[in-house]
Structure formats: C-alpha cells, structure tokens
Scaffold this motif. Structure first.
Motif, PDB file in Angstrom:
ATOM      1  N   ARG A  82       0.772  -1.124   0.011  1.00 30.79           N
ATOM      2  CA  ARG A  82      -0.169  -0.185  -0.123  1.00 30.79           C
ATOM      3  C   ARG A  82       0.921   1.240   0.009  1.00 30.79           C
ATOM      4  N   LEU A  83       2.073   1.169   0.716  1.00 35.77           N
ATOM      5  CA  LEU A  83       2.707   2.515   0.876  1.00 35.77           C
ATOM      6  C   LEU A  83       3.952   2.710  -0.116  1.00 35.77           C
ATOM      7  N   ILE A  84       4.757   1.690  -0.191  1.00 37.05           N
ATOM      8  CA  ILE A  84       5.833   1.502  -1.107  1.00 37.05           C
ATOM      9  C   ILE A  84       5.778   0.027  -1.813  1.00 37.05           C
ATOM     10  N   ASP A  85       5.977   0.155  -3.065  1.00 29.07           N
ATOM     11  CA  ASP A  85       5.871  -1.227  -3.810  1.00 29.07           C
ATOM     12  C   ASP A  85       7.239  -1.354  -4.650  1.00 29.07           C
ATOM     13  N   GLY A  86       7.957  -2.551  -4.448  1.00 24.50           N
ATOM     14  CA  GLY A  86       9.272  -2.697  -5.426  1.00 24.50           C
ATOM     15  C   GLY A  86      10.069  -1.900  -5.172  1.00 24.50           C
ATOM     16  N   ALA A  87      10.649  -1.602  -3.874  1.00 18.19           N
ATOM     17  CA  ALA A  87      11.826  -0.858  -3.490  1.00 18.19           C
ATOM     18  C   ALA A  87      13.018  -1.789  -3.736  1.00 18.19           C
ATOM     19  N   THR A  88      14.043  -1.124  -4.560  1.00 20.60           N
ATOM     20  CA  THR A  88      15.129  -2.218  -4.560  1.00 20.60           C
ATOM     21  C   THR A  88      16.246  -1.601  -3.704  1.00 20.60           C
ATOM     22  N   ILE A  89      16.264  -0.713  -2.833  1.00 19.69           N
ATOM     23  CA  ILE A  89      17.397  -0.175  -1.971  1.00 19.69           C
ATOM     24  C   ILE A  89      17.955  -1.086  -1.447  1.00 19.69           C
ATOM     25  N   GLY A  90      17.313  -2.247  -0.866  1.00 22.74           N
ATOM     26  CA  GLY A  90      18.126  -3.369  -0.333  1.00 22.74           C
ATOM     27  C   GLY A  90      19.205  -3.917  -1.083  1.00 22.74           C
ATOM     28  N   GLN A  91      19.212  -3.596  -2.362  1.00 23.42           N
ATOM     29  CA  GLN A  91      20.344  -4.389  -3.325  1.00 23.42           C
ATOM     30  C   GLN A  91      21.674  -3.425  -3.130  1.00 23.42           C
ATOM     31  N   ALA A  92      21.580  -2.276  -2.588  1.00 28.56           N
ATOM     32  CA  ALA A  92      22.987  -1.658  -2.363  1.00 28.56           C
ATOM     33  C   ALA A  92      22.954  -0.997  -1.319  1.00 28.56           C
ATOM     34  N   GLY A  93      21.810  -0.811  -0.434  1.00 26.87           N
ATOM     35  CA  GLY A  93      21.602   0.066   0.640  1.00 26.87           C
ATOM     36  C   GLY A  93      21.291   1.363   0.374  1.00 26.87           C
ATOM     37  N   GLY A  94      20.233   2.106   1.089  1.00 25.86           N
ATOM     38  CA  GLY A  94      20.037   3.206   0.816  1.00 25.86           C
ATOM     39  C   GLY A  94      18.767   3.803   1.219  1.00 25.86           C
ATOM     40  N   THR A  95      18.067   4.596   0.749  1.00 26.01           N
ATOM     41  CA  THR A  95      16.752   5.104   1.157  1.00 26.01           C
ATOM     42  C   THR A  95      15.827   5.408   0.110  1.00 26.01           C
ATOM     43  N   SER A  96      14.357   4.951   0.179  1.00 27.58           N
ATOM     44  CA  SER A  96      13.369   5.044  -0.658  1.00 27.58           C
ATOM     45  C   SER A  96      12.181   5.807  -0.015  1.00 27.58           C
ATOM     46  N   THR A  97      11.707   6.884  -0.594  1.00 25.04           N
ATOM     47  CA  THR A  97      10.602   7.472  -0.333  1.00 25.04           C
ATOM     48  C   THR A  97       9.316   7.606  -1.512  1.00 25.04           C
ATOM     49  N   ALA A  98       9.431   6.726  -2.159  1.00 21.01           N
ATOM     50  CA  ALA A  98       8.288   6.622  -3.180  1.00 21.01           C
ATOM     51  C   ALA A  98       7.171   5.934  -2.990  1.00 21.01           C
ATOM     52  N   LEU A  99       6.122   6.889  -2.451  1.00 21.43           N
ATOM     53  CA  LEU A  99       4.776   6.281  -2.137  1.00 21.43           C
ATOM     54  C   LEU A  99       4.208   5.799  -3.418  1.00 21.43           C
ATOM     55  N   VAL A 100       3.408   4.684  -3.222  1.00 20.09           N
ATOM     56  CA  VAL A 100       2.352   4.364  -4.269  1.00 20.09           C
ATOM     57  C   VAL A 100       1.280   5.263  -4.043  1.00 20.09           C
ATOM     58  N   SER A 101       1.167   6.392  -4.933  1.00 21.34           N
ATOM     59  CA  SER A 101       0.391   7.224  -4.623  1.00 21.34           C
ATOM     60  C   SER A 101      -1.351   6.901  -5.029  1.00 21.34           C
ATOM     61  N   SER A 102      -1.472   5.984  -5.804  1.00 19.65           N
ATOM     62  CA  SER A 102      -2.920   5.441  -5.960  1.00 19.65           C
ATOM     63  C   SER A 102      -3.297   4.699  -4.655  1.00 19.65           C
ATOM     64  N   THR A 103      -2.648   4.267  -3.973  1.00 22.42           N
ATOM     65  CA  THR A 103      -3.039   3.619  -2.971  1.00 22.42           C
ATOM     66  C   THR A 103      -2.881   4.048  -1.566  1.00 22.42           C
ATOM     67  N   GLY A 104      -1.552   4.496  -1.360  1.00 19.99           N
ATOM     68  CA  GLY A 104      -0.807   4.976  -0.074  1.00 19.99           C
ATOM     69  C   GLY A 104      -1.078   6.576   0.113  1.00 19.99           C
ATOM     70  N   GLN A 105      -1.000   7.356  -0.745  1.00 20.82           N
ATOM     71  CA  GLN A 105      -0.901   8.708  -0.485  1.00 20.82           C
ATOM     72  C   GLN A 105      -2.389   9.115  -0.092  1.00 20.82           C
ATOM     73  N   PHE A 106      -2.168   9.881   1.199  1.00 21.10           N
ATOM     74  CA  PHE A 106      -3.491  10.081   1.917  1.00 21.10           C
ATOM     75  C   PHE A 106      -4.591   8.932   2.469  1.00 21.10           C
ATOM     76  N   TYR A 107      -4.063   7.750   2.237  1.00 24.99           N
ATOM     77  CA  TYR A 107      -4.635   6.719   2.770  1.00 24.99           C
ATOM     78  C   TYR A 107      -5.030   6.906   4.334  1.00 24.99           C
ATOM     79  N   LYS A 108      -6.300   6.629   4.670  1.00 30.04           N
ATOM     80  CA  LYS A 108      -6.543   6.903   6.177  1.00 30.04           C
ATOM     81  C   LYS A 108      -6.755   5.489   6.903  1.00 30.04           C
ATOM     82  N   TYR A 109      -6.214   5.291   7.930  1.00 32.01           N
ATOM     83  CA  TYR A 109      -6.320   3.830   8.455  1.00 32.01           C
ATOM     84  C   TYR A 109      -7.495   4.257   9.755  1.00 32.01           C
ATOM     85  N   THR A 110      -8.371   3.260   9.843  1.00 36.85           N
ATOM     86  CA  THR A 110      -9.624   3.581  10.633  1.00 36.85           C
ATOM     87  C   THR A 110      -9.355   2.798  12.144  1.00 36.85           C
ATOM     88  N   ALA A 111      -8.271   2.049  12.052  1.00 33.91           N
ATOM     89  CA  ALA A 111      -8.117   1.280  13.370  1.00 33.91           C
ATOM     90  C   ALA A 111      -6.521   1.417  13.452  1.00 33.91           C
TER      91      ALA A 111
END
Length: 142
Positions: A82-111
């Motif tokens: 829902r929030l990040i799909d297919g991050a490859t940062i573990g291959q070399a180490g690093g940081t990912s901030t790529a939200l899956v905007s259609s599902t994660g951006q502004f998604y509201k959790y009810t619980a």
C-alpha cells in the motif's frame, strides 16, 4: 516464512497521546537484522493509530543482497504494498521515499494498524545476516 517484529510494532502505541485533528506526526522504527531474509518474510516495523492519514513514508536499509535481486514492499495486512511497492534499495543499501500514490498517498487508517516490510523478491546472491532496516511513516490525525 517467519515474521520478524521490531520493538515499536510489538509495544503498540502505548506512549501515543491523541492530539488535535490535523496534527502532524512521524512514527519511526528500526529493526536489527539477525538472520538472512527469504521470500515473503515480513518485518513488522511500527503501528499507526486509528485516524492516521498517510502523507509520507521513508524506508532505509543496509545492503541486504550481494547481487541485485532483493525487492521490498511496505504496507499492512490488507495491502502489503500500500505504501511502497517494489523498492530495490536493499540491493545496494539506501533510502526510498516512493509512495504508491494511488493506494498509499493520503490513505486513512480507521483502526490502529501494523505497518510492515515484506520481502517481495528474495536475494539472488548472498543475503545479509546483519544490518538494519529503518522506517518512518508521516501522518496527520483526522
């Protein structure tokens, strides 16, 4: 497929105090790797409270694969990417901030919800047995 649990996911939000609607928060957790990850392993990282509307996600990892195979998702039990799909940062180490905007951006959790990292694709080389995974989830309360 084992499930690994970071302290912030295990302890819940017992220290969390509810704030006013629209207040911005960041939940952060770190997990110390003690074994090589395999396909479909889940690392429960942290919890967000009911009413959390997601505005950002940051995932940081050590190098988790001696090759270029490992792929990670960030999500919850209802949608593992829902929030990040297919991050490859573990291959070399690093940081990912790529939200899956259609599902994660502004998604509201009810619980209150556990946010996890899923090993979507296993390491193709030698998987790391040490290192860290860090996750920060930015949200506003509504």
């Amino acid at each position: 497929m084992p499930t690994y649990t970071a302290t912030m996911a295990r302890n819940g939000n017992s220290a969390f105090t509810d704030g006013p609607a629209g207040q911005a928060y960041t939940a952060y957790s770190s997990y110390t790797i003690t074994a090589a990850f395999a396909l479909n392993d889940v690392i429960e990282m942290l919890r967000v409270p009911a009413g959390a509307r997601i505005v950002g996600v940051e995932l940081k990892t050590s190098k988790l694969d001696s090759s270029t195979g490992i792929v990670l998702d960030v999500g919850d039990a209802g949608d593992t990417d829902r929030l990040i799909d297919g991050a490859t940062i573990g291959q070399a180490g690093g940081t990912s901030t790529a939200l899956v905007s259609s599902t994660g951006q502004f998604y509201k959790y009810t619980a209150e919800t556990v946010i996890s990292v899923l090993v979507q694709v296993a390491a193709t080389g030698t998987a790391a047995t040490t290192g860290t995974i860090e996750l920060a989830v930015d949200y506003v309360l509504q």
